[in-house]
Design an enzyme around this catalytic site. Structure first.
Site, PDB file in Angstrom:
ATOM      1  N   CYS A   1       0.819  -1.234   0.000  1.00  0.00           N
ATOM      2  CA  CYS A   1       0.000   0.000   0.000  1.00  0.00           C
ATOM      3  C   CYS A   1       0.844   1.270   0.000  1.00  0.00           C
ATOM      4  O   CYS A   1       0.366   2.323  -0.398  1.00  0.00           O
ATOM      5  CB  CYS A   1      -0.956  -0.002   1.182  1.00  0.00           C
ATOM      6  SG  CYS A   1      -2.061  -1.416   1.171  1.00  0.00           S
TER       7      CYS A   1
ATOM      8  N   HIS B   1      -3.613   7.214   2.088  1.00  0.00           N
ATOM      9  CA  HIS B   1      -3.963   5.877   1.635  1.00  0.00           C
ATOM     10  C   HIS B   1      -5.361   5.565   2.159  1.00  0.00           C
ATOM     11  O   HIS B   1      -5.647   5.750   3.336  1.00  0.00           O
ATOM     12  CB  HIS B   1      -2.949   4.874   2.170  1.00  0.00           C
ATOM     13  CG  HIS B   1      -3.355   3.458   1.942  1.00  0.00           C
ATOM     14  ND1 HIS B   1      -3.806   3.006   0.717  1.00  0.00           N
ATOM     15  CD2 HIS B   1      -3.404   2.386   2.777  1.00  0.00           C
ATOM     16  CE1 HIS B   1      -4.103   1.723   0.814  1.00  0.00           C
ATOM     17  NE2 HIS B   1      -3.879   1.328   2.053  1.00  0.00           N
TER      18      HIS B   1
ATOM     19  N   ASN C   1     -10.172  -0.060  -0.457  1.00  0.00           N
ATOM     20  CA  ASN C   1      -8.708   0.003  -0.365  1.00  0.00           C
ATOM     21  C   ASN C   1      -8.114  -0.583  -1.652  1.00  0.00           C
ATOM     22  O   ASN C   1      -8.224  -1.781  -1.891  1.00  0.00           O
ATOM     23  CB  ASN C   1      -8.269  -0.797   0.870  1.00  0.00           C
ATOM     24  CG  ASN C   1      -6.767  -0.800   1.075  1.00  0.00           C
ATOM     25  OD1 ASN C   1      -6.008  -0.431   0.183  1.00  0.00           O
ATOM     26  ND2 ASN C   1      -6.344  -1.231   2.245  1.00  0.00           N
TER      27      ASN C   1
END
Ligand code: UT7
Length: 322
Positions: free
Chosen positions: A114, A249, A279
């Site tokens: 990520c 994020h 996500n």
């Protein structure tokens, strides 16, 4: 006047199919209410068989080049951040390069899950400032749906697919405070077992599925992100009050709120797209950045903080004047 990397243009791409929480209740024991309350997610885009990490990355890159008013031939560096490459090798960046019709420039992938896009930005920024690149295409692209265990309700509801890209260009006569001002990256491999994929060529010889101890990742995320943002602000010589937008994020709306609170930042300055995209790992920061630029929230001259934390653990932040 110094040589700096400036953001010349951004782009993004999403798979055609959008899956709501309600649709997921037919697959695992969950509810729309649980998902929204615990994560803020309402829907996510999921790639069909013909949509790959590379095809999403190519679309996002074309949009970024268009926004930067550049041709693929102007690009001399391509860095693609992904944990879901088309193949183990070659690097998905080389597929993007070939599709764009740019032959010969440096092209490679970065794997920091990520945080991958921020790692890629730091590498591109360093290469531009060092004079070894002039126009860099920096991409975050993922098809996490391919590595989800669709029977595990604790993870499969959290992720989506997508891609975001930006063109970073060298400016030799940049004013102080222009372009990318600071980047700080970290990793702590002791936490490997809290978020990982249970396979890979060298271990099980299979691709594997994502596994996560969500509650523990959450706890580390809030602490690490607030710390690295402070560190990056200090490096850039700016304060929390100077920030126009934080582009985090997009893992969980509650992490975004908690991090903003810890920093003393107005939550209205945080770009939130987790409700629509879920996500998307390395794609989430450039996808959110491009969304907020295209809908007019982010304007030229705004001071941006980009931050992310993911498997490894890896985490980092970048500060840039758009
Ligand atoms: O991108 C990389 C970084 N990743 C992250 O930042 C993720 C960080 N973690 C999180 O976002 C949150 O921890 C989650 C959203 C993953 C989970 O939220 P939570 O508030 O930490 O829930 P929990 O894991 O403590 O689970 C609470 C309960 C459990 O039931 P019991 O044991 O209390 O009876 C779970 O089994 O919720 C249950 N649960 C679910 N219930 C309905 C877990 N998943 C689901 C689900 N639907 N999908």
């Amino acid at each position: 006047m110094t040589r700096r990397a400036v953001i010349a243009g951004t782009g993004s791409a999403l798979p055609r199919t959008c899956v709501t929480n309600e649709e997921l209740t037919r697959r695992v024991d969950t509810t729309d209410e649980w998902i929204q309350e615990r994560t803020g997610i309402k829907m996510r885009h999921i790639a069909e068989d013909d949509e790959l990490t590379s095809t999403l990355a190519i679309d996002a890159s074309r949009h970024a080049l268009e926004a930067a008013a550049m041709d693929a031939a102007d690009i001399d560096l391509i860095i693609l951040a992904t944990a879901t490459p088309d193949q183990t090798f070659p690097a998905t960046a080389t597929k993007v390069q070939a599709a764009l019709g740019n032959y010969g420039c440096t092209a490679f992938d970065v794997a920091a899950v990520c945080s991958g896009f921020l790692y890629a930005m730091q590498v591109a920024d360093s290469m531009i400032r060092a004079g070894s690149a002039t126009n860099a295409l920096v991409i975050g692209a993922e098809t996490f749906s391919r590595i989800l265990d669709w029977d595990d309700r604790t993870t499969c509801v959290l992720f989506g697919d997508g891609a975001g890209a930006l063109v970073l260009s060298a400016k030799d006569d940049a004013e102080a405070g222009e372009g990318i001002l600071a980047c700080q990256m970290h990793a702590d491999g002791r936490h490997h077992d809290l978020l990982y994929v249970d396979g890979g060529p060298s271990t099980t010889r299979t691709v594997g599925k994502l596994r996560m101890k969500g509650r523990e990742v959450f706890r580390h995320a809030v602490v690490n992100l607030a710390e690295v943002m402070h560190e990056t602000l200090e490096q850039a010589g700016v304060s929390v009050a100077d920030i126009d937008w934080v582009i985090p994020h997009q893992a969980n709306a509650r992490i975004l709120d908690a991090t903003a609170r810890k920093l003393g930042l107005d939550p209205g300055k945080v770009v939130v797209t987790v409700d629509r995209h879920a996500n998307t790992s390395a794609a989430s920061v450039p996808l959110a950045l491009d969304t907020a630029i295209r809908d007019g929230r982010i304007q030229r001259g705004d001071l941006l903080v980009l931050e992310a934390m993911g498997g490894g653990f890896t985490w980092g932040a970048c500060i840039a004047r758009y």
